[in-house]
Design a protein around this motif. Sequence first.
Motif, PDB file in Angstrom:
ATOM      1  N   ASP A 277      15.155  23.724  47.557  1.00 63.63           N
ATOM      2  CA  ASP A 277      14.587  23.983  48.447  1.00 63.63           C
ATOM      3  C   ASP A 277      15.615  24.040  49.679  1.00 63.63           C
ATOM      4  N   ARG A 278      16.401  22.850  49.758  1.00 65.87           N
ATOM      5  CA  ARG A 278      17.507  22.901  50.721  1.00 65.87           C
ATOM      6  C   ARG A 278      18.583  23.887  50.672  1.00 65.87           C
ATOM      7  N   ARG A 279      18.909  23.929  49.430  1.00 67.53           N
ATOM      8  CA  ARG A 279      20.060  24.925  49.237  1.00 67.53           C
ATOM      9  C   ARG A 279      19.815  26.324  49.346  1.00 67.53           C
ATOM     10  N   TRP A 280      18.352  26.950  49.181  1.00 70.07           N
ATOM     11  CA  TRP A 280      17.879  28.098  49.478  1.00 70.07           C
ATOM     12  C   TRP A 280      17.870  28.185  50.948  1.00 70.07           C
ATOM     13  N   LYS A 281      17.354  27.247  51.649  1.00 65.97           N
ATOM     14  CA  LYS A 281      17.335  27.465  53.107  1.00 65.97           C
ATOM     15  C   LYS A 281      18.891  27.700  53.804  1.00 65.97           C
ATOM     16  N   ALA A 282      19.608  26.752  53.133  1.00 66.89           N
ATOM     17  CA  ALA A 282      21.112  26.927  53.724  1.00 66.89           C
ATOM     18  C   ALA A 282      21.528  28.231  53.375  1.00 66.89           C
ATOM     19  N   ALA A 283      21.403  28.739  52.213  1.00 67.01           N
ATOM     20  CA  ALA A 283      22.090  29.797  51.845  1.00 67.01           C
ATOM     21  C   ALA A 283      21.351  31.150  53.123  1.00 67.01           C
ATOM     22  N   ILE A 284      20.139  31.235  53.247  1.00 66.15           N
ATOM     23  CA  ILE A 284      19.568  32.125  54.041  1.00 66.15           C
ATOM     24  C   ILE A 284      19.964  31.838  55.376  1.00 66.15           C
TER      25      ILE A 284
END
Length: 198
Positions: A127-134
Motif C-alpha cells: 500500500d505504501r509503495r503504491w501511494k508513493a508511486a502515485i
Amino acid sequence: MARERLTVTERREELLRAAVEQIEARGVAGVRISDIASALRVSNALVLYHFATKERLVVAAFAHAAEGDLAHLRTLLGRRTTALRRLRAAVRWYAPTGQAKGWRLWIEGWSASLRDPELQALTRDLDRRWKAAITEVIKEGVAAGEFHCPDPTATALRLTALLDGLAVQLTSYPGSIPHTKSRQWTEEALTRELSLDK
C-alpha cells in the motif's frame, strides 16, 4: 509421462503462481497445501519442502503477486508521455473491472492480514509503495505545470482509498454499482483533485 524437471527458482515460481490462483478461487482460509499440490500434480511434501508451512506459502504468494503488480505500475508510470496520461493509465489499471479477479486476491489479503502480522506488514508495504508511486507522478505533473495539486500525498491517499472502496463494493456485491458510474466517479475525483476543470 514424467514432468519436466525445473530449477529451484522455476519450481518456486510455479508453486507461487498456483498458490495465487488457488487463493483467488478458495480464499486464504479455504486454501490447503493439497489444493496447490493437486493443481500442479505434485506431492504435498514438495510444496512443504519449498515453503515449510501454509502461512509462509500464503505470504510468499502475496509478495509474488504484489511484485508483479508493482512492476506493471512502474511500466505504466515510466512511459514517455505526460504525467496526466501516466496517472490516468495507472488509475484505469488500478480501478476494479467486471472481472475483478485480482481484487478478490487483495481483499482476501487485507482480511487475512488482520490475523497475520507478517501478511499485514506485506500488505502495508505494498500500500505504501503504491501511494508513493502515485504521489511521485502527481508531483511530476505539478512541477511540469500540467495541473495544480497542493498536497500530492493526500491526493494519492484519497484516490487510492476511493478505488479500494469501489473495488470492495464491485467485487463483494456485483451489480451494486454500475461500472460506468464507478468510472465516472473516478474521473470526477481525478478532475477535482488536480483542478483540471479550471
